[in-house]
Design a protein around this motif. Sequence first.
Motif, PDB file in Angstrom:
ATOM      1  N   UNK A 145     -43.911 101.396  99.082  1.00  0.00           N
ATOM      2  CA  UNK A 145     -42.724 102.190  99.393  1.00  0.00           C
ATOM      3  C   UNK A 145     -41.545 101.786  98.514  1.00  0.00           C
ATOM      4  N   UNK A 146     -41.409 100.479  98.265  1.00  0.00           N
ATOM      5  CA  UNK A 146     -40.349 100.038  97.350  1.00  0.00           C
ATOM      6  C   UNK A 146     -40.553 100.612  95.959  1.00  0.00           C
ATOM      7  N   UNK A 147     -41.801 100.671  95.526  1.00  0.00           N
ATOM      8  CA  UNK A 147     -42.093 101.190  94.189  1.00  0.00           C
ATOM      9  C   UNK A 147     -41.775 102.672  94.074  1.00  0.00           C
ATOM     10  N   UNK A 148     -41.972 103.401  95.138  1.00  0.00           N
ATOM     11  CA  UNK A 148     -41.657 104.833  95.081  1.00  0.00           C
ATOM     12  C   UNK A 148     -40.174 105.050  94.815  1.00  0.00           C
ATOM     13  N   UNK A 149     -39.338 104.183  95.365  1.00  0.00           N
ATOM     14  CA  UNK A 149     -37.903 104.303  95.148  1.00  0.00           C
ATOM     15  C   UNK A 149     -37.485 103.720  93.797  1.00  0.00           C
ATOM     16  N   UNK A 150     -38.173 102.645  93.368  1.00  0.00           N
ATOM     17  CA  UNK A 150     -37.795 101.976  92.115  1.00  0.00           C
ATOM     18  C   UNK A 150     -39.046 101.647  91.305  1.00  0.00           C
ATOM     19  N   UNK A 151     -39.676 102.658  90.695  1.00  0.00           N
ATOM     20  CA  UNK A 151     -40.925 102.430  89.961  1.00  0.00           C
ATOM     21  C   UNK A 151     -40.764 101.445  88.801  1.00  0.00           C
TER      22      UNK A 151
END
Length: 265
Positions: A145-151
């Motif tokens: 989920x963090x990656x979706x916001x900050x790939x």
Amino acid sequence: MTASLFPDLIVNGEVVPHTLVAAEVQNHAAPSGKPGIAWRKAANAVAVRTLLLQEARRRGLVAHPAEVGPGRFETEEEALIRDLLDQTVNVDPPGDEAIRAEWSRDPTRFRTPPLWEVSHILMACDPRDPEAKSAALARAVAVQEELRDRPGDFARLAARHSDCGSRMAGGALGQLGPGDTVPEFEAALRGLAERETTSAPVLTRHGYHIIRMDALALGAELPFETVQPRIATALEKAAWSCAARDFISNLVAGAKVTGAELGAM
């Protein structure tokens, strides 16, 4: 599994011991709680093996076990069945026209191996431990989920969360080819495009992975002359398997079998 719950396997009047079917059960998958399915599959396999052995003995064949590995030899039954099939199943090598036709169906199937440059974030666990598996998945989902916001934070998140030594390099595993990693991981790689990250954590025997395809080099298409021997071998094996099935089907058609379901063969 209680063998007495299942009918006797009788092949051309020969009663097959339940112990033989029970030993075969381990080689056949079945849904949990449905042992009868595994037993029926095992009974079918043992029935076919019995038919082959009966035919080999009817023909007067004598077993000559071959060495199949350092210090390992076939059983007498395996040797009899091999000898029977060697004598009765014969196919002609495929001709050039058949080989070229197979290649022409889709020449792009024949390539040098691909090369993948990959990074990942691992949440390690033993998949056989439900509690550890659940905890690892929860961690992986949170990072995903963090990656979706900050790939662009993949390397930072790998350094902070990954349980793999590659975290020191931002999760980078370098270049991989077929066979370099476990099958579950490789299957995920084959579905990724360049710069794509898996949409959900991927479970392997090592735990849950978030995988990014950093670079992708598809294998080069091979010319017909290079793959001709490989195609010829594959076609001959396929023809042999088909002929072997026909031979077994003929044995089944002329046999009297109870305790197994061989009618569809």
